[in-house]
Structure formats: C-alpha cells, structure tokens
Scaffold this active site. Structure first.
Site, mmCIF file in Angstrom:
data_model
loop_
_atom_site.group_PDB
_atom_site.id
_atom_site.type_symbol
_atom_site.label_atom_id
_atom_site.label_comp_id
_atom_site.label_asym_id
_atom_site.label_seq_id
_atom_site.Cartn_x
_atom_site.Cartn_y
_atom_site.Cartn_z
ATOM 1 N N LYS A 163 0.815 4.471 8.572
ATOM 2 C CA LYS A 163 1.365 4.902 7.278
ATOM 3 C C LYS A 163 0.269 5.039 6.231
ATOM 4 C CE LYS A 163 2.605 1.798 4.620
ATOM 5 N NZ LYS A 163 2.022 0.932 3.528
ATOM 6 N N THR A 205 0.870 -1.176 0.000
ATOM 7 C CA THR A 205 0.000 0.000 0.000
ATOM 8 C C THR A 205 0.902 1.219 0.000
ATOM 9 O OG1 THR A 205 -1.687 -1.197 1.254
ATOM 10 C CG2 THR A 205 -1.874 1.213 1.176
ATOM 11 N N LYS A 251 -7.261 0.874 -2.739
ATOM 12 C CA LYS A 251 -6.828 0.334 -1.445
ATOM 13 C C LYS A 251 -6.915 1.389 -0.353
ATOM 14 C CE LYS A 251 -5.073 -2.150 1.817
ATOM 15 N NZ LYS A 251 -3.753 -2.760 1.820
#
Length: 349
Positions: free
Chosen positions: A290, A148, A222
């Site tokens: 993150k 990701t 995502k």
C-alpha cells in the site's frame, strides 16, 4: 462589576469633558482596558498537555498502535480506545483504558485523538465518516493520524478540522514493531508547528518527533522513508543470497558488513530474522505494498521516475500474489529465493 465596552467609552468621553477629574480617572480606565485585554489573551492560551488535564483517544490497536498507546497509559494518561476487533484492544483495557464502540464515541471523550489504521480508506472513515472523529471532537481538540496515508488526504483532514475549530497533525512513524515497543520511533509530523510542539509530552512517550512542515508534509517524509527502506531491503536480501551462493557463512558475512558502509537499520532489524526464517510481521507486506503504491502515484503526479521503487513494489506484490501479504517485510527473501531456485541455509549449488 466591570463596565461593558460601551460604558467604558461613555466614561472616557465624560473624562475628556471634565478637566478636574481626567487626571485621576483616565489612568484607571486605561488599567481596566489593559486588564481586560490581558485576561482575554490568557484565556486564549491552550491548556498544557499532561495526564491531569488531557484525555486521550486511540483508534487502531494493531501491531504498532497497541504498544504506542500502551506507553501513554504507562505515563498516566486517561485513554479511550476503539478497534474494529475489540479483542485486539483487550490488553489495553486490562491496563486501564476504556473501550468505546465507535470513533465518534472516542472523540466525544477526548482532547487529543490518535489514529493508526490500515489504509487511506480507513483513515477517511474513522476521521471524516458519519461516525468519525470530527463529528464529535470539541473545538480546540486535536486529531493525529499516524497511519501512512495519502498527503492529499492529510490536507483534507486538516481543512475539515480547522472548519470546526480543531487542529490536525499527520504523524506517520518509522521503526517497526521494535521501535513501537521500546518507544524509540521516528515520528514525521506535518501541521501547525505550535500544535506539534505543544504535544511534546505525548510524542516523547513514543519516540522522537521531527517537524517536517505544514499539513501533508509528514506523509511525504514517511513515503520517502519507505522508498529508502524498500530499496535497502532489496540490497540486503540480494547480498545475503550472493554470500550464500559464494560459499560464505552468511551470519559471519552479515557481522562483517554491519560495521562498514553497508550497515543499516534494516540489516540490524531483519537480517537475523531472515536467517532464522522468522517472517512474523513487524510491518505487514500488505501495508508495505500500500505504502509503495502511494509513493508510485505521487511519483507519477510529480513526473518523477524511480525505477528502484518500482522494482521493489513489484517484488513485494509477488509476495502478496503468493498469499504472503500477512508476513513481515523481511519475507522479501522468499521472492528472491524463488527467482533463483535456492534457499538460504541449504547447500549452495
């Protein structure tokens, strides 16, 4: 021996000047040209992907990558792996994978290279760096980043791959460690649709691919997935604390709501783990922080306000601040317990 393009043209000119032979020779020349064109088109077709023709490279053998790569090995593919901590790849080596000492070395032995690493900086290093995949991937090769990461980086990788005659796909996944182990991940793919479809034999080893559009759109999908999960997790743990404070049997409460509108994948995957105080990472808090940070930066760029996302990001940051970044995302319950000076499983006050 077939005539060259020049000799073919001279032959045609001669045929036009010779009426008595043109009826015989021109059809033959036409067939020759047609055969040459057909042969070129056939040569341009990419080789079908299967274990006998396709060599796989895999970079990143953590909680997710180890299982995903293992499925490709089980399907009979020849796999070369790299991990910065070689011991984390040992189980794959024991299963038949070859170990390389750099991403560059992986790509030199591979037709398709998968990467699933920690952070965008890691993606940049292993794909675009001095010892990165694109330094040695042969023309026609494909690099697939399943980390990701930033959509803008996915587009940069796509451009760099195209410049050397290769292709790239950004294909982050959802489903956690259980989905990785069972081969039931949701895969969000961005890139050239023909390349994505050609790789179906590889996707099917890991889960279900969803083609989202051009480069970067797999990452955008995502990130939207992560926003949904983050806010759902807040609702899940708040509901559990509320049920506990109200005097309900929390396990009974969870069973009751699972079949209704409050049911969710997060409830199925994490509720029982929370009750058992099982905070082992299926997906690390550090990585979720993150991901949500990337989401917030994209929101700022878009001029989009998502307060639920911002709240979830702050709550997960609190876990990181307490040194709990290597726990799983279900450890969010710890933040809400601290805020309320209570703990699930203890008598409600």
């Amino acid at each position: 021996m077939r005539p060259s393009g020049l000799s073919t043209c001279l032959l045609l000119n001669h045929c036009r000047k010779s009426f008595f032979s043109s009826a015989l020779l021109l059809p033959a020349v036409a067939r020759l040209c047609s055969s040459s064109t057909s042969s070129s088109a056939t040569m341009a077709e990419p080789t079908p992907i299967n274990p006998s023709t396709t060599k796989i490279g895999w970079i990143g053998t953590g909680v997710m990558g180890r299982s995903m790569c293992g499925h490709l090995l089980s399907a009979g593919f020849s796999v070369t792996v790299f991990n910065r901590t070689p011991s984390k790849a040992q189980s794959l080596v024991d299963a038949g994978a070859s170990l390389a000492d750099s991403p560059l070395a992986v790509a030199a032995r591979s037709d398709v290279v998968f990467t699933i690493v920690g952070y965008p900086a890691d993606v940049r290093e292993v794909i675009l760096g001095a010892s990165g995949v694109l330094r040695s991937l042969r023309p026609g090769g494909v690099v697939v980043d399943m980390t990701t990461s930033d959509p803008s980086l996915a587009r940069e990788v796509a451009s760099a791959a195209s410049a050397i005659g290769c292709s790239s796909v950004d294909a982050p996944v959802s489903g956690g460690d259980r989905g990785a182990r069972s081969g039931t991940l949701a895969i969000f793919a961005g890139g050239d649709e023909a390349v994505v479809r050609r790789m179906t034999p590889l996707w099917s080893c890991m889960g279900k691919v969803n083609y989202m559009g051009g480069p970067g759109l797999g990452q955008f999908a995502k990130l939207g997935n992560q926003i949904t999960i983050a806010t759902t997790m807040v609702g899940l743990v708040e509901g559990m604390l509320y049920a506990h404070k109200a005097g309900l049997d929390v396990a009974l409460y969870l069973d009751a709501i699972a079949g209704g509108a409050a049911g969710s994948k997060s409830l199925d995957l994490y509720a029982k783990r929370i009750l058992k105080r099982d905070f082992e990472a299926g997906f690390f808090v550090n990585h979720f922080v993150k991901d949500l940070g990337i989401c917030l930066r994209e929101c700022e760029r878009m001029g989009l306000s998502l307060p639920g996302l911002a709240l979830a990001h702050q709550l997960y940051l609190s876990l990181k601040a307490h040194g709990e970044g290597d726990l799983g995302t279900q450890s969010l319950i710890l933040v809400l317990e601290r805020l309320n000076n209570m703990k699930l499983g203890e008598d409600a006050k």
